[in-house]
Design a protein around this motif. Structure first.
Motif, PDB file in Angstrom:
ATOM      1  N   ALA A 237      21.908 -12.641  14.633  1.00  0.00           N
ATOM      2  CA  ALA A 237      20.571 -13.045  14.048  1.00  0.00           C
ATOM      3  C   ALA A 237      20.747 -14.614  13.952  1.00  0.00           C
ATOM      4  CB  ALA A 237      20.859 -12.586  12.470  1.00  0.00           C
ATOM      5  N   GLU A 238      21.828 -15.051  13.967  1.00  0.00           N
ATOM      6  CA  GLU A 238      21.811 -16.660  14.073  1.00  0.00           C
ATOM      7  C   GLU A 238      21.409 -17.428  15.384  1.00  0.00           C
ATOM      8  OE1 GLU A 238      26.134 -15.253  14.655  1.00  0.00           O
ATOM      9  OE2 GLU A 238      24.590 -14.903  13.272  1.00  0.00           O
ATOM     10  N   LEU A 286      31.712 -22.650   4.320  1.00  0.00           N
ATOM     11  CA  LEU A 286      30.179 -22.653   4.546  1.00  0.00           C
ATOM     12  C   LEU A 286      29.863 -21.846   5.860  1.00  0.00           C
ATOM     13  CD1 LEU A 286      27.496 -24.140   3.833  1.00  0.00           C
ATOM     14  CD2 LEU A 286      28.019 -25.991   5.598  1.00  0.00           C
ATOM     15  N   GLN A 287      30.662 -21.982   6.879  1.00  0.00           N
ATOM     16  CA  GLN A 287      30.344 -21.202   7.871  1.00  0.00           C
ATOM     17  C   GLN A 287      30.576 -19.435   7.616  1.00  0.00           C
ATOM     18  OE1 GLN A 287      31.844 -22.513  11.848  1.00  0.00           O
ATOM     19  NE2 GLN A 287      33.018 -24.035  10.856  1.00  0.00           N
ATOM     20  N   ARG A 293      25.594 -14.025   5.540  1.00  0.00           N
ATOM     21  CA  ARG A 293      24.201 -13.961   5.197  1.00  0.00           C
ATOM     22  C   ARG A 293      23.407 -13.269   6.141  1.00  0.00           C
ATOM     23  NH1 ARG A 293      21.053 -19.000   4.208  1.00  0.00           N
ATOM     24  NH2 ARG A 293      21.325 -18.829   6.592  1.00  0.00           N
ATOM     25  N   ASP A 294      23.490 -13.957   7.327  1.00  0.00           N
ATOM     26  CA  ASP A 294      22.676 -13.709   8.493  1.00  0.00           C
ATOM     27  C   ASP A 294      23.097 -12.102   8.985  1.00  0.00           C
ATOM     28  OD1 ASP A 294      21.772 -16.053   8.520  1.00  0.00           O
ATOM     29  OD2 ASP A 294      22.639 -16.983  10.185  1.00  0.00           O
ATOM     30  N   GLN A 298      20.821  -8.950   9.178  1.00  0.00           N
ATOM     31  CA  GLN A 298      20.783  -8.080  10.384  1.00  0.00           C
ATOM     32  C   GLN A 298      21.097  -6.713  10.415  1.00  0.00           C
ATOM     33  OE1 GLN A 298      23.142  -9.406  13.789  1.00  0.00           O
ATOM     34  NE2 GLN A 298      22.104  -8.279  15.271  1.00  0.00           N
ATOM     35  N   ARG A 299      21.976  -6.453   9.464  1.00  0.00           N
ATOM     36  CA  ARG A 299      22.538  -5.033   9.386  1.00  0.00           C
ATOM     37  C   ARG A 299      21.323  -4.390   8.502  1.00  0.00           C
ATOM     38  NH1 ARG A 299      24.564  -3.016   4.448  1.00  0.00           N
ATOM     39  NH2 ARG A 299      25.745  -1.047   4.359  1.00  0.00           N
ATOM     40  N   ASN A 300      20.547  -4.947   7.640  1.00  0.00           N
ATOM     41  CA  ASN A 300      19.517  -4.192   6.994  1.00  0.00           C
ATOM     42  C   ASN A 300      18.282  -3.955   7.946  1.00  0.00           C
ATOM     43  OD1 ASN A 300      20.927  -4.420   4.491  1.00  0.00           O
ATOM     44  ND2 ASN A 300      20.173  -6.566   3.669  1.00  0.00           N
TER      45      ASN A 300
END
Length: 322
Positions: A237-238, A286-287, A293-294, A298-300
């Motif tokens: 996703a990223e 942070l990473q 989150r990304d 993508q999983r959803n």
């Protein structure tokens, strides 16, 4: 004040010395003898593998192409013949995900017989799989996990073990294993745990072999790229955030071949070196948070896609995973 200035001078001198040593090492490797007349390449039918095959052929190396699709193997062989008529190619049909089966054992015997007759100076373990992707471990398909381990870990090990004895006998050779920045440059890869773990094995495997075989005239290296256009990068996703720093497979292949022999771990492409730098200064928490989150997003998205009824089959284009 003087002590602070002296510290800066020392640090600057060390940095310049390190750059000079790196440049000298680069020139030395470029001028050293060739490794051999043949190269073995796994996963040559798409993406990075295709581009590396063409780059090696352009440099005059004959190629043993190892893949699972006979039509695609024939395609890359014919393309090489047209682009570099003097280059010889041999193909070995080998589905690396079947390594521990009777079919896989027969394919391994065929590969061993093929390389025993040739002056193989270079092995590039490029083949790899990403599935299962964007899933929690308890959600992952067990068979898909087993296939990933077979291809990314076990096949790489056994193919190396099959090719390296000839290099030892000749006293020269190089092994290049395609790892990933996901196991080296960033602190974690949530929801891609199995993939990152197998690539961590690749890096450690390469480092240990580098130490073991360097005195025998064999260079062993793990290359750890970030995203490369048209291959596995499209799964993440990223990846869309880093399009300006994402090289084409051809650009990566040119850099990858130039960097063969430059230490046990390298990041050949300059754009990837920039990404590595920023990954090194960003805080781990942070990473971790951004990637989680990304990948949850993508999983959803993947779950929604899988739940939709198939109205009309759509043929997907582009490169497959290497």
């Amino acid at each position: 004040m003087m002590a602070w200035f002296a510290s800066l001078v020392v640090l600057g001198s060390v940095y310049v010395a390190a750059l000079a040593f790196r440049l000298l090492s680069h020139l030395t490797v470029c001028l050293r003898r060739c490794y051999g007349t043949w190269a073995v390449l796994t996963g040559p039918t798409s993406g990075i593998g295709w581009s590396v095959a063409m780059e090696l052929a352009r440099r005059g190396l004959n190629l043993v192409l190892v893949g699972r699709d006979p039509a695609k193997l024939r395609d890359i062989s014919e393309t090489i013949s047209r682009a570099a008529p003097t280059v010889q190619t041999k193909t070995v049909l080998f589905d690396l995900s079947l390594l521990t089966t009777a079919q896989g054992e027969e394919a391994m015997r065929q590969l061993q017989q093929t390389v025993e007759e040739l002056d193989v100076g270079l092995l590039v373990n490029n083949a790899g799989v990403l599935e299962p992707s964007a899933v929690f471990l308890h959600e992952a398909d067990v068979e898909a996990c087993v296939d990933m381990i077979r291809v990314n870990l076990l096949a790489l090990t056994e193919v190396t073990a099959a090719v390296i004895p000839g290099m030892v006998n000749r006293g020269r050779g190089a092994v290049v294993n395609l790892g990933s920045a996901s196991s080296e440059a960033i602190p974690s890869l949530p929801l891609y745990t199995m993939y990152a773990a197998t690539k961590r094995y690749v890096a450690r495997f390469s480092k240990c072999l580098h130490v073991e075989y360097r005195r025998k005239g064999i260079d062993v290296q793990c290359q750890a790229p970030f995203f490369v256009d048209g291959t596995m990068a499209s799964r993440f996703a990223e990846a869309r955030r880093f399009v300006p720093l994402t090289p084409t497979p051809d650009a990566y292949a040119r850099a990858a071949v130039r960097w063969i022999g430059h230490g046990p771990l390298c990041v050949p492409n300059f754009r990837h070196q920039i990404m590595w730098f920023f990954a090194g200064i960003a805080p781990d928490f942070l990473q971790d948070g951004i990637l989680l989150r990304d990948h949850l997003w993508q999983r959803n998205e993947l779950q929604i896609t899988r739940s939709l009824p198939e109205v009309c089959p759509i043929k997907q284009g582009g490169h497959a995973a290497a």
